[in-house]
Design a protein around this motif. Structure first.
Motif, short mmCIF file in Angstrom:
data_model
loop_
_atom_site.label_atom_id
_atom_site.label_comp_id
_atom_site.label_asym_id
_atom_site.label_seq_id
_atom_site.Cartn_x
_atom_site.Cartn_y
_atom_site.Cartn_z
N PHE A 279 0.82 -1.27 0.22
CA PHE A 279 0.18 -0.14 0.07
C PHE A 279 0.87 1.38 -0.05
N ASP A 280 2.28 1.05 -0.47
CA ASP A 280 2.97 2.49 -0.47
C ASP A 280 2.12 3.43 -1.40
N ALA A 281 1.57 3.28 -2.51
CA ALA A 281 1.16 4.10 -3.15
C ALA A 281 -0.01 4.86 -2.70
N HIS A 282 -0.81 4.23 -1.85
CA HIS A 282 -1.86 4.64 -1.18
C HIS A 282 -1.30 5.79 -0.15
N VAL A 283 -0.31 5.21 0.63
CA VAL A 283 0.26 6.00 1.81
C VAL A 283 0.64 7.29 1.35
N LEU A 284 1.58 7.19 0.15
CA LEU A 284 2.13 8.47 -0.55
C LEU A 284 1.27 9.35 -0.93
N GLY A 285 0.16 8.88 -1.92
CA GLY A 285 -0.82 9.53 -2.38
C GLY A 285 -1.66 10.14 -1.67
N GLY A 286 -2.16 9.49 -0.59
CA GLY A 286 -2.76 9.95 0.64
C GLY A 286 -2.35 11.06 1.16
N ALA A 287 -1.00 10.95 1.49
CA ALA A 287 -0.15 12.26 2.21
C ALA A 287 -0.12 13.46 1.25
N LEU A 288 -0.04 13.38 0.12
CA LEU A 288 -0.30 14.44 -0.86
C LEU A 288 -1.46 15.05 -0.77
N ILE A 289 -2.62 13.99 -1.14
CA ILE A 289 -3.96 14.81 -1.06
C ILE A 289 -4.10 15.43 0.35
N GLY A 290 -3.76 14.94 1.59
CA GLY A 290 -3.95 15.52 2.87
C GLY A 290 -3.19 16.74 2.99
N LEU A 291 -1.84 16.83 2.22
CA LEU A 291 -1.20 18.18 2.22
C LEU A 291 -1.76 19.26 1.27
N GLY A 292 -2.32 18.78 0.13
CA GLY A 292 -3.17 19.67 -0.66
C GLY A 292 -4.39 20.13 0.01
N MET A 293 -5.14 19.39 0.70
CA MET A 293 -6.37 19.76 1.43
C MET A 293 -6.22 20.85 2.73
N ALA A 294 -4.93 20.74 3.26
CA ALA A 294 -4.72 21.43 4.33
C ALA A 294 -4.30 23.00 3.92
#
Length: 312
Positions: free
Chosen positions: A36-51
């Motif tokens: 799930f490395d793509a999910h962790v990295l992708g989710g982190a980028l989404i959260g960064l952009g959301m904030a």
């Protein structure tokens, strides 16, 4: 007759749900680092952009639909994120040539994982038992969140309905989308489809591949529907002014750059993870997808950390 028709609709819905469950979790993206490395990295980028932006790939369409300059800049950044993802995917495909019978997949390539891909299997319990646990848990979380939330009374325009009812309307939209199209809702793939269409127009390549790239795909039409409905609702029931301009009355250069950069990070992350807050947070979690749970946890974890770092 009515009962038979209702039964047929329910059976069709169940069958479509099963197809979508296989589609979302059968081949999770993998970057070769860990499960799930793509999910962790992708989710982190989404959260960064959301904030950074106070938006997500889907709500940015709503903001743009009301005429918000900030929302439009987030959408622009999202399109740049889609273009970045398409470029990276193309470069990776060139390093890993495939046969004519196996054309490059539009998503991040990956291999079948032996890790359980749904929450019920990972916990070793039947899906129905998980459902009985899941619904009360979600209701409890909502109750706690609303009890501690002090921002709602201070909002300049709280909306037509309370947030909980708005969530139910989103769930209804999910149901209607499944019944009519056989696919769950998702916002970020529209950015990628536009990026691929632009690539087909600007970059020379195989005529067959370029001919298959259409602008008016299902995800693009879904995004267009969000923009149009937001514009109509704001005109009929709102002030007629861009809703988010009440929060951002003066658009500075720094705020504009932050909106574009945040939109870029959100959509790039969403395409790496194959879904965003709607694709994973709504559609994926409603099917008890373990990759969606990982993505959602990663995006909100990074969002909370970013908000704390920026001292919101």
């Amino acid at each position: 007759m009515a009962a038979s028709a209702a039964s047929a609709i329910v059976m069709d819905l169940v069958q479509r749900w099963g197809v979508m469950k296989r589609d979302i979790s059968s081949t999770p993206p993998n970057l070769g680092l860990f499960s799930f490395d793509a999910h962790v990295l992708g989710g982190a980028l989404i959260g960064l952009g959301m904030a950074v932006t106070g938006s997500c790939p889907g709500t940015s369409f709503v903001q743009a639909g009301t005429g918000s300059l900030h929302g439009a800049l987030v959408v622009l950044g999202g399109l740049l994120g889609g273009i970045t993802f398409v470029s990276l995917t193309r470069a990776r495909a060139k390093r890993q040539p495939q046969t004519a019978e196996d054309p490059p997949h539009p998503e991040v390539s990956g291999t079948q994982s032996k890790t359980p891909l749904d929450i019920a299997t990972a916990l070793g319990i039947p899906p129905f038992v998980l459902l009985l646990i899941w619904v009360p848990m979600c209701l409890a979380v909502m109750r706690i969140a609303f009890a501690k939330d002090r921002s709602q009374p201070s909002l300049p325009n709280p909306g037509l309905v309370p947030p909980a009812y708005g969530g139910l309307l989103i769930g209804l939209a999910q149901l209607v989308t499944i019944l009519l199209t056989g696919h769950a809702i998702g916002a970020s793939s529209g950015y990628e489809d536009v990026a691929r269409w632009l690539e087909g127009k600007l970059v020379s390549g195989s005529p067959k591949v370029e001919a298959s790239r259409k602008l008016l795909t299902g995800p693009v039409m879904f995004a267009a529907g969000i923009v149009c409905s937001a514009a109509i609702q704001n005109y009929l029931f709102g002030s007629g002014r861009p809703l988010s301009n009440l929060e951002y009355p003066h658009m500075s250069t720094l705020l504009a750059l932050r909106a574009v950069a945040g939109g870029w990070a959100m959509v790039l992350g969403a395409r790496v993870a194959r879904g965003c807050t709607s694709g994973h947070g709504i559609s994926g979690l409603s099917k008890f997808s373990l990759p969606s749970l990982v993505t959602t946890a990663s995006m909100f974890g990074m969002g909370i950390a970013t908000a704390a770092a920026l001292k919101y």
